[in-house]
Design a protein around this motif. Sequence first.
Motif, mmCIF file in Angstrom:
data_model
loop_
_atom_site.group_PDB
_atom_site.id
_atom_site.type_symbol
_atom_site.label_atom_id
_atom_site.label_comp_id
_atom_site.label_asym_id
_atom_site.label_seq_id
_atom_site.Cartn_x
_atom_site.Cartn_y
_atom_site.Cartn_z
ATOM 1 N N TYR A 158 0.835 -1.266 0.115
ATOM 2 C CA TYR A 158 0.089 -0.051 0.010
ATOM 3 C C TYR A 158 1.075 1.140 -0.165
ATOM 4 N N THR A 176 0.690 5.466 0.072
ATOM 5 C CA THR A 176 0.111 6.449 0.535
ATOM 6 C C THR A 176 0.847 7.815 -0.201
ATOM 7 N N CYS A 207 1.463 11.917 4.594
ATOM 8 C CA CYS A 207 0.114 11.226 5.339
ATOM 9 C C CYS A 207 0.885 10.456 6.609
ATOM 10 N N THR A 208 2.059 10.070 6.835
ATOM 11 C CA THR A 208 2.342 9.014 7.885
ATOM 12 C C THR A 208 2.005 9.505 8.963
ATOM 13 N N ILE A 227 -1.821 8.328 9.334
ATOM 14 C CA ILE A 227 -2.215 7.033 9.160
ATOM 15 C C ILE A 227 -1.500 6.122 10.096
#
Length: 108
Positions: free
Chosen positions: A13, A15, A19-20, A23
């Motif tokens: 996956y 991203t 964004c880490t 999420i």
Amino acid sequence: VALAFRNAKLWLYITAPNCTPYIQACDKKMVNGAFKSSLEESYAEWVEDKLMGKKRKRGPVPVPSREETATWVLEAFNAITEDDIMAACRAAYFPKGMKLSKLENSNY
């Protein structure tokens, strides 16, 4: 790599950039930080007991057994509370706090 993932029945996956923090809630210090601190503390106490009062020449640092290490991991994992996980999730998804309404001015 993709074939190896597929054969191992793993999903890859990707991203979007930056964004880490949103999420991966467990990367917050409430969970991983507490877990790592607990392990470090257990090891430090163990080493201190092993070296207490002994003159030590240069050489390898003592290594705990697998059983001792497994015990520390279990203790560190069990020390993580539901409140810690909730706080990490709130920090990940609502980094500036969460307000229930305009009338209520307190962060949760």
